[in-house]
Design a protein around this motif. Sequence first.
Motif, short mmCIF file in Angstrom:
data_model
loop_
_atom_site.label_atom_id
_atom_site.label_comp_id
_atom_site.label_asym_id
_atom_site.label_seq_id
_atom_site.Cartn_x
_atom_site.Cartn_y
_atom_site.Cartn_z
N ILE A 38 54.60 15.73 7.89
CA ILE A 38 54.16 17.24 7.52
C ILE A 38 54.46 17.27 5.88
O ILE A 38 54.77 16.79 5.67
CB ILE A 38 54.87 18.26 8.50
CG1 ILE A 38 56.16 18.81 7.86
CG2 ILE A 38 54.48 18.41 9.85
CD1 ILE A 38 56.93 19.73 9.06
N SER A 39 53.28 18.19 5.74
CA SER A 39 53.51 18.91 4.31
C SER A 39 54.96 19.80 3.91
O SER A 39 55.22 20.06 5.15
CB SER A 39 52.18 19.01 3.46
OG SER A 39 51.78 20.80 4.45
N PHE A 40 54.44 20.12 2.15
CA PHE A 40 56.07 20.34 2.47
C PHE A 40 56.00 21.47 2.59
O PHE A 40 56.87 22.81 3.33
CB PHE A 40 56.30 20.35 0.45
CG PHE A 40 57.25 20.73 -0.06
CD1 PHE A 40 59.09 20.48 0.87
CD2 PHE A 40 57.55 22.15 -1.07
CE1 PHE A 40 60.00 21.11 0.39
CE2 PHE A 40 58.77 22.55 -0.98
CZ PHE A 40 59.94 22.40 -0.60
N GLU A 41 54.59 22.53 2.43
CA GLU A 41 54.01 23.23 2.39
C GLU A 41 54.78 24.35 4.28
O GLU A 41 55.43 25.10 4.33
CB GLU A 41 52.87 24.42 2.64
CG GLU A 41 52.85 24.05 0.96
CD GLU A 41 52.27 22.63 0.11
OE1 GLU A 41 52.04 21.64 1.34
OE2 GLU A 41 52.87 22.56 -1.06
N TYR A 48 56.66 22.00 6.18
CA TYR A 48 58.08 21.88 5.78
C TYR A 48 59.08 23.36 5.88
O TYR A 48 59.92 23.89 6.64
CB TYR A 48 58.94 20.89 5.35
CG TYR A 48 60.19 20.70 5.04
CD1 TYR A 48 61.03 19.95 6.40
CD2 TYR A 48 60.88 21.48 4.25
CE1 TYR A 48 61.87 20.05 6.62
CE2 TYR A 48 61.76 21.47 4.24
CZ TYR A 48 62.86 20.58 5.26
OH TYR A 48 64.20 20.28 5.39
N ARG A 49 58.32 23.65 4.98
CA ARG A 49 59.09 25.44 4.65
C ARG A 49 59.25 26.44 5.98
O ARG A 49 59.90 26.98 6.07
CB ARG A 49 58.62 26.10 3.55
CG ARG A 49 59.17 24.55 2.23
CD ARG A 49 58.66 26.21 0.77
NE ARG A 49 57.30 26.23 1.11
CZ ARG A 49 56.77 26.74 -1.02
NH1 ARG A 49 57.09 26.43 -1.52
NH2 ARG A 49 55.05 27.08 0.03
N LYS A 50 57.16 26.21 6.50
CA LYS A 50 57.61 27.05 8.30
C LYS A 50 58.77 26.52 8.92
O LYS A 50 59.01 27.08 9.50
CB LYS A 50 56.48 27.12 8.38
CG LYS A 50 55.48 27.45 7.24
CD LYS A 50 53.92 27.64 7.76
CE LYS A 50 52.92 28.18 6.57
NZ LYS A 50 51.95 27.37 7.10
N VAL A 51 59.37 26.05 8.96
CA VAL A 51 59.56 24.74 9.91
C VAL A 51 61.15 24.56 10.10
O VAL A 51 62.25 24.33 11.15
CB VAL A 51 59.12 23.63 11.17
CG1 VAL A 51 58.13 24.29 11.52
CG2 VAL A 51 59.03 22.66 10.08
N LEU A 62 51.78 27.49 16.74
CA LEU A 62 51.49 28.77 16.37
C LEU A 62 50.52 28.44 15.08
O LEU A 62 50.18 29.15 15.25
CB LEU A 62 52.38 29.56 17.31
CG LEU A 62 52.41 31.49 16.92
CD1 LEU A 62 51.84 32.08 17.34
CD2 LEU A 62 53.30 31.95 16.56
N ASN A 63 50.62 28.08 14.46
CA ASN A 63 50.71 28.81 12.66
C ASN A 63 49.04 28.29 12.72
O ASN A 63 48.24 27.72 12.05
CB ASN A 63 51.12 27.67 11.96
CG ASN A 63 52.54 28.57 11.44
OD1 ASN A 63 52.79 29.35 12.02
ND2 ASN A 63 53.44 27.23 11.40
N HIS A 64 48.81 26.44 13.72
CA HIS A 64 47.22 26.18 13.48
C HIS A 64 46.54 26.98 14.10
O HIS A 64 45.35 25.99 14.69
CB HIS A 64 47.33 24.51 13.58
CG HIS A 64 47.98 23.34 12.42
ND1 HIS A 64 47.47 23.63 11.07
CD2 HIS A 64 49.88 23.32 11.63
CE1 HIS A 64 48.40 22.78 10.33
NE2 HIS A 64 48.95 23.26 11.02
N GLU A 65 47.00 26.82 15.50
CA GLU A 65 45.96 26.94 16.97
C GLU A 65 46.41 28.78 16.89
O GLU A 65 44.71 29.11 17.80
CB GLU A 65 46.41 26.52 17.93
CG GLU A 65 46.45 25.28 17.54
CD GLU A 65 46.24 24.19 19.18
OE1 GLU A 65 46.61 25.23 19.70
OE2 GLU A 65 46.78 23.55 19.38
N GLY A 66 46.90 28.89 16.50
CA GLY A 66 47.08 31.08 16.98
C GLY A 66 47.77 31.23 18.24
O GLY A 66 48.20 30.61 19.15
#
Length: 146
Positions: free
Chosen positions: A62-65, A67-70, A85-89
């Motif tokens: 995953i990207s750094f952005e 990564y910060r979320k998880v 949840l972040n990608h599909e809602g």
Amino acid sequence: MRIFLKSIDYNIWKIILNGPDVPTKQNADGEVVKKEDNEWTEEEKKKVELNSKAINLMHCAISFEEYRKVSKCKTAKEIWDKLRLNHEGTKQVRETRIDMLMKEYEMFNMKEEESIDQMFERFSIIINNLDAMGKSYSEETLVRKT
């Protein structure tokens, strides 16, 4: 990412979906409790390692952005659920997206100044998005639509 993770080890994918396999035992009172690290068998150690491998693979993918979320998640399942949840809602958002994509699919037509390649690319995006949301069509149906 599913295919990537499954290709590394299908058991890693199962850990991501179902959560880690934490070794347990029954204590003197008959309660099920977590085993101490030094009580684990070799097989239990391997199962616990799968969660760490899954976390590592997802962090690398995953990207750094993202990564910060998880980064605070302790299990691969937590990471997967948060990314999903972040990608599909939520379920409601997902159903709305599917409805919108299906309407786009049903109303699909070639635009006036559009080349065949552009039209096919636009169609592929709709189909791929529907497929990612769990809605797929047979090749026969797709060929008839284009």
